[in-house]
Write a protein that holds these residues in place. Structure first.
Motif: not given
Length: 308
Positions: A284-289, A291-295
């Motif tokens: 559900k966090h895929k493509n959230t700003a 999570m993208l930043w964390l990765v």
């Protein structure tokens, strides 16, 4: 005509229901949702009335879901996760004003190499963020499913429903030995390693029941000796500093911090051995700003450390 529950129900009750079905404990559910226990009980009673089912009954360890509740949780989870993704997609994210906690589970083979670097990096790019690093365990996938972990960093794990996987980096294998070890070349073959015992780091969920170096050596018809296995990297370091054991690791290992050790590149079929590490987080966090930043931040730290 039957009442349309979708239009008559407060959808926030379903969010409460999902958390309660994961925790099976009203206190823990209240803590996750930042509400009081009476608020959880009130929400549960409303759901019971609307759905005409007890949903949860008391059990020695907390609560036990009814069959109807188990089926409902399974059926609505993908829809609520999709709604969360849509609502959060494209939202602006400012790391300098980010004040929440980020809980990262890191595999033992990675934790000893990145813990300090991750903290220093996050303190610069997100100074108000609280970084919590914990060891990756066999239960970590379940914790990600239940939103108890923000993200996990580990070697290859078996696929789990609702957990998304991103490749973080491909690492070059290294054999770590003491500086005065009989192996003196910059590269080493499996045949040259055979006389020396293996001191292996266990990554839960990856190599609980085997040692990867031993498997690779056996494929070449060799007889490896597994002398020591543990989840604690520093325990392995202590062993190889005082023996002729070798530790299979990667170019992520901070060899510059250990003047008494040296790194040798293992060759498999004449080429350096490589392995990969991955990020694991709830779909559900895929493509959230966020999570993208964390990765991206974790990848930057890994790249920086492997250069060293």
């Amino acid at each position: 005509m039957a009442k349309d529950l979708f239009f008559s129900m407060d959808l926030n009750l379903l969010r409460t229901f999902l958390v309660l079905s994961q925790e099976l404990n009203t206190r823990k559910a209240a803590e996750r949702l930042f509400v009081s226990q009476p608020a959880i009980s009130q929400a549960l009673q409303k759901l019971r009335n609307q759905l005409d089912d007890p949903l949860f009954v008391k059990a020695p360890s907390g609560l036990k879901a009814t069959q109807f509740a188990e089926e409902l949780a399974r059926d609505i989870t993908p829809y609520l996760n999709g709604l969360s993704t849509v609502l959060n997609k494209g939202r602006e994210f400012d790391p300098l004003s980010f004040q929440s906690s980020v809980k990262i589970a890191v595999a033992p083979v990675v934790l000893s190499c990145l813990s300090g670097s991750l903290y220093r990096h996050f303190s610069k790019v997100a100074p108000h963020c609280t970084l919590e690093l914990v060891a990756w365990k066999s239960s970590s996938m379940n914790h990600i499913q239940n939103d108890e972990l923000t993200i996990g960093v580990s070697l290859k794990q078996a696929p789990v429903q609702s957990v998304h996987v991103d490749l973080l980096a491909e690492l070059e294998g290294k054999i770590i030995v003491r500086s005065g070890h009989p192996l003196t070349n910059e590269t080493v073959t499996a045949q040259e390693l055979e006389p020396y015992p293996i001191a292996s780091v266990i990554t839960p969920g990856y190599n609980d029941n085997f040692t990867e170096a031993a498997v690779l050596m056996e494929k070449e018809g060799l007889i490896p000796t597994i002398g020591f296995r543990t989840e604690f990297v520093m325990a392995v370091v202590d062993v190889i500093e005082h023996t002729d054991f070798f530790m299979p690791h990667s170019d992520l290992f901070p060899i510059q911090r250990y003047p008494s050790l040296k790194a040798i590149t293992p060759l498999v079929n004449g080429v350096p051995y490589r392995n990969s590490i991955y990020a694991y987080y709830h779909t559900k966090h895929k493509n959230t700003a966020l999570m993208l930043w964390l990765v991206e931040q974790i990848q930057q730290v890994i790249k920086q450390e492997t250069k060293h």
